[in-house]
Design a protein around this motif. Structure first.
Motif, PDB file in Angstrom:
ATOM      1  N   THR A  52       2.525   6.207  -6.783  1.00 55.53           N
ATOM      2  CA  THR A  52       1.209   7.566  -7.358  1.00 55.53           C
ATOM      3  C   THR A  52       1.999   9.576  -7.942  1.00 55.53           C
ATOM      4  OG1 THR A  52      -0.133   5.634  -7.340  1.00 55.53           O
ATOM      5  CG2 THR A  52      -0.779   8.124  -7.478  1.00 55.53           C
ATOM      6  N   PHE A  53       2.074   8.977  -6.278  1.00 55.68           N
ATOM      7  CA  PHE A  53       2.673  10.457  -6.025  1.00 55.68           C
ATOM      8  C   PHE A  53       3.180  10.682  -6.671  1.00 55.68           C
ATOM      9  CE2 PHE A  53       4.894  14.198  -3.689  1.00 55.68           C
ATOM     10  CZ  PHE A  53       3.413  14.170  -3.084  1.00 55.68           C
ATOM     11  N   ALA A  54       4.537  10.000  -6.780  1.00 55.31           N
ATOM     12  CA  ALA A  54       6.380  10.597  -7.706  1.00 55.31           C
ATOM     13  C   ALA A  54       5.644  10.721  -8.938  1.00 55.31           C
ATOM     14  CB  ALA A  54       6.923   9.686  -7.311  1.00 55.31           C
ATOM     15  N   PHE A  55       5.097  10.156  -8.971  1.00 53.74           N
ATOM     16  CA  PHE A  55       4.350   9.762 -10.724  1.00 53.74           C
ATOM     17  C   PHE A  55       3.170  11.519 -11.539  1.00 53.74           C
ATOM     18  CE2 PHE A  55       1.161   8.902 -14.480  1.00 53.74           C
ATOM     19  CZ  PHE A  55       2.151   8.302 -15.299  1.00 53.74           C
ATOM     20  N   MET A  56       2.459  10.930 -10.312  1.00 52.87           N
ATOM     21  CA  MET A  56       2.139  12.554 -10.507  1.00 52.87           C
ATOM     22  C   MET A  56       2.368  14.098 -10.787  1.00 52.87           C
ATOM     23  SD  MET A  56      -1.126  11.660 -10.876  1.00 52.87           S
ATOM     24  CE  MET A  56      -1.940  13.871  -9.772  1.00 52.87           C
ATOM     25  N   GLU A  57       4.072  13.801 -10.155  1.00 54.24           N
ATOM     26  CA  GLU A  57       4.938  15.121 -10.287  1.00 54.24           C
ATOM     27  C   GLU A  57       4.846  15.439 -11.680  1.00 54.24           C
ATOM     28  OE1 GLU A  57       7.188  18.314  -9.931  1.00 54.24           O
ATOM     29  OE2 GLU A  57       4.959  17.562  -8.891  1.00 54.24           O
ATOM     30  N   PHE A  58       4.821  14.159 -12.439  1.00 51.16           N
ATOM     31  CA  PHE A  58       4.934  14.121 -13.979  1.00 51.16           C
ATOM     32  C   PHE A  58       4.713  14.184 -14.812  1.00 51.16           C
ATOM     33  CE2 PHE A  58       4.758  11.439 -17.147  1.00 51.16           C
ATOM     34  CZ  PHE A  58       5.962  11.955 -18.937  1.00 51.16           C
ATOM     35  N   TRP A  59       2.943  13.970 -13.815  1.00 47.50           N
ATOM     36  CA  TRP A  59       1.967  13.854 -14.659  1.00 47.50           C
ATOM     37  C   TRP A  59       1.534  15.295 -14.933  1.00 47.50           C
ATOM     38  CZ3 TRP A  59      -1.082  11.105 -18.317  1.00 47.50           C
ATOM     39  CH2 TRP A  59      -2.116  11.738 -18.501  1.00 47.50           C
ATOM     40  N   ALA A  60       1.588  16.283 -13.290  1.00 45.18           N
ATOM     41  CA  ALA A  60       0.994  17.747 -14.039  1.00 45.18           C
ATOM     42  C   ALA A  60       1.989  17.977 -14.392  1.00 45.18           C
ATOM     43  CB  ALA A  60       1.215  17.906 -12.066  1.00 45.18           C
ATOM     44  N   ALA A  81       0.843  -1.041   0.143  1.00 46.22           N
ATOM     45  CA  ALA A  81      -0.469  -0.154  -0.059  1.00 46.22           C
ATOM     46  C   ALA A  81       0.406   1.083  -0.261  1.00 46.22           C
ATOM     47  CB  ALA A  81      -0.956   0.355   1.042  1.00 46.22           C
ATOM     48  N   ALA A  82       2.286   1.502   0.537  1.00 45.93           N
ATOM     49  CA  ALA A  82       2.854   2.400   1.030  1.00 45.93           C
ATOM     50  C   ALA A  82       3.335   3.095  -0.410  1.00 45.93           C
ATOM     51  CB  ALA A  82       3.860   1.920   2.120  1.00 45.93           C
ATOM     52  N   GLY A  83       3.878   1.162  -0.925  1.00 42.52           N
ATOM     53  CA  GLY A  83       4.354   1.484  -2.057  1.00 42.52           C
ATOM     54  C   GLY A  83       3.678   2.269  -3.450  1.00 42.52           C
ATOM     55  N   ILE A  84       2.545   1.582  -3.326  1.00 40.93           N
ATOM     56  CA  ILE A  84       1.520   2.015  -4.306  1.00 40.93           C
ATOM     57  C   ILE A  84       1.271   3.865  -4.620  1.00 40.93           C
ATOM     58  CG2 ILE A  84      -0.976   2.309  -5.364  1.00 40.93           C
ATOM     59  CD1 ILE A  84      -0.849  -1.084  -4.742  1.00 40.93           C
ATOM     60  N   THR A  85       1.370   4.007  -3.347  1.00 36.55           N
ATOM     61  CA  THR A  85       0.864   5.509  -2.705  1.00 36.55           C
ATOM     62  C   THR A  85       2.218   5.899  -3.036  1.00 36.55           C
ATOM     63  OG1 THR A  85      -0.680   5.010  -0.899  1.00 36.55           O
ATOM     64  CG2 THR A  85       0.508   7.176  -1.164  1.00 36.55           C
ATOM     65  N   ALA A 107      -4.730  12.101  -4.358  1.00 36.11           N
ATOM     66  CA  ALA A 107      -5.023  12.783  -2.829  1.00 36.11           C
ATOM     67  C   ALA A 107      -3.748  13.402  -2.417  1.00 36.11           C
ATOM     68  CB  ALA A 107      -5.892  11.943  -1.833  1.00 36.11           C
ATOM     69  N   ALA A 108      -2.729  13.074  -1.819  1.00 38.86           N
ATOM     70  CA  ALA A 108      -1.608  13.416  -1.690  1.00 38.86           C
ATOM     71  C   ALA A 108      -1.296  14.765  -1.890  1.00 38.86           C
ATOM     72  CB  ALA A 108      -0.958  12.191  -0.990  1.00 38.86           C
ATOM     73  N   TYR A 109      -0.980  13.740  -3.372  1.00 42.52           N
ATOM     74  CA  TYR A 109      -0.258  14.425  -4.503  1.00 42.52           C
ATOM     75  C   TYR A 109      -0.945  16.100  -4.277  1.00 42.52           C
ATOM     76  CZ  TYR A 109       1.422  17.367  -8.292  1.00 42.52           C
ATOM     77  OH  TYR A 109       2.603  17.630  -9.061  1.00 42.52           O
ATOM     78  N   GLY A 110      -2.788  16.217  -4.632  1.00 41.56           N
ATOM     79  CA  GLY A 110      -3.157  17.252  -4.629  1.00 41.56           C
ATOM     80  C   GLY A 110      -3.124  18.045  -3.215  1.00 41.56           C
ATOM     81  N   THR A 111      -3.163  17.244  -2.429  1.00 46.03           N
ATOM     82  CA  THR A 111      -2.665  17.700  -1.130  1.00 46.03           C
ATOM     83  C   THR A 111      -1.849  19.424  -1.117  1.00 46.03           C
ATOM     84  OG1 THR A 111      -4.351  16.521   0.228  1.00 46.03           O
ATOM     85  CG2 THR A 111      -2.625  17.819   1.232  1.00 46.03           C
ATOM     86  N   VAL A 112      -0.796  18.405  -0.728  1.00 45.33           N
ATOM     87  CA  VAL A 112       0.843  18.903  -1.285  1.00 45.33           C
ATOM     88  C   VAL A 112       0.821  20.118  -2.517  1.00 45.33           C
ATOM     89  CG1 VAL A 112       3.253  18.962  -1.641  1.00 45.33           C
ATOM     90  CG2 VAL A 112       1.919  17.344  -0.398  1.00 45.33           C
ATOM     91  N   TYR A 113      -0.048  19.777  -3.439  1.00 42.68           N
ATOM     92  CA  TYR A 113      -0.555  20.634  -4.766  1.00 42.68           C
ATOM     93  C   TYR A 113      -0.673  22.434  -3.684  1.00 42.68           C
ATOM     94  CZ  TYR A 113      -1.192  22.842  -8.989  1.00 42.68           C
ATOM     95  OH  TYR A 113      -0.737  24.035 -10.180  1.00 42.68           O
ATOM     96  N   PHE A 114      -2.224  21.907  -3.418  1.00 42.55           N
ATOM     97  CA  PHE A 114      -3.034  23.108  -3.233  1.00 42.55           C
ATOM     98  C   PHE A 114      -1.993  23.547  -1.942  1.00 42.55           C
ATOM     99  CE2 PHE A 114      -5.816  24.790   0.794  1.00 42.55           C
ATOM    100  CZ  PHE A 114      -6.453  25.680  -0.250  1.00 42.55           C
ATOM    101  N   PHE A 115      -1.416  23.488  -1.021  1.00 37.33           N
ATOM    102  CA  PHE A 115      -0.727  24.209   0.134  1.00 37.33           C
ATOM    103  C   PHE A 115       0.764  24.451  -0.575  1.00 37.33           C
ATOM    104  CE2 PHE A 115      -3.142  22.054   3.064  1.00 37.33           C
ATOM    105  CZ  PHE A 115      -3.847  22.647   3.808  1.00 37.33           C
ATOM    106  N   VAL A 116       1.385  23.976  -1.695  1.00 42.41           N
ATOM    107  CA  VAL A 116       2.880  25.075  -1.815  1.00 42.41           C
ATOM    108  C   VAL A 116       2.058  25.821  -3.430  1.00 42.41           C
ATOM    109  CG1 VAL A 116       4.552  24.537  -3.159  1.00 42.41           C
ATOM    110  CG2 VAL A 116       4.157  22.846  -1.346  1.00 42.41           C
TER     111      VAL A 116
END
Length: 167
Positions: A13-21, A6-10, A84-93
């Motif tokens: 996904t978080f790391a991939f979201m930076e590339f995707w964004a 679960a931690a690995g997938i999360t 969701a974690a990436y979106g939260t970090v994105y919002f705050f940063v």
């Protein structure tokens, strides 16, 4: 599903979201969906922008994965957590720190966060669809990491350095 999986997938996904964004920002938001993203590149008095629809899109995808993910029993639940974690970090940063859309977090003295801010300012130097640079959020080109470190010292820093050098 094991905790490690679960931690690995999360985290993946978080790391991939930076590339995707970065990819979506450069080729879609500054491309065919400029009609929505343009609102982010022009000054306006409104608290909400058309660009905020992207937040709703990714929030909807994340919510659907969480809802159908059997409370963590399915792998896609953890993909939803990563989004969701990436979106939260994105919002705050991005929205809070860089653009100050909520006024509770002032500019940071942290070198990395200041470098992020400078990279984003470089992106916003153009108000048009073309000619922008620096499309990512969390990855910063090393040239921006050197800028805050080379900024002249404030009076307080000079005084502290002088005080410390005198023993």
């Amino acid at each position: 599903m094991t905790i490690l999986a679960a931690a690995g997938i999360t985290l993946t996904t978080f790391a991939f979201m930076e590339f995707w964004a970065w990819f979506m920002h450069k080729f879609v938001q500054h491309g065919p969906l400029w009609v929505l993203h343009r609102s982010h590149h022009v000054r306006h008095p409104h608290p909400v922008e058309r660009n905020d629809l992207f937040f709703l899109i990714y929030g909807g995808i994340s919510a659907a994965l969480l809802i159908t993910g059997d409370d963590g029993g399915r792998w896609w639940f953890w993909v939803g957590v990563g989004i969701a974690a990436y979106g939260t970090v994105y919002f705050f940063v991005h929205d809070v720190l860089i653009h100050g859309r909520l006024r509770f977090w002032k500019k940071s003295k942290n070198t990395y966060l200041r470098a992020l801010n400078m990279a984003h300012k470089t992106h916003h130097k153009t108000s048009g669809r073309d000619g922008s640079a620096e499309f990512g959020l969390l990855w910063v080109s090393p040239r921006y990491l050197h800028w805050p470190a080379n900024k002249p010292q404030t009076k307080r820093r000079r005084t502290a350095a002088l005080w410390n050098s005198q023993g």
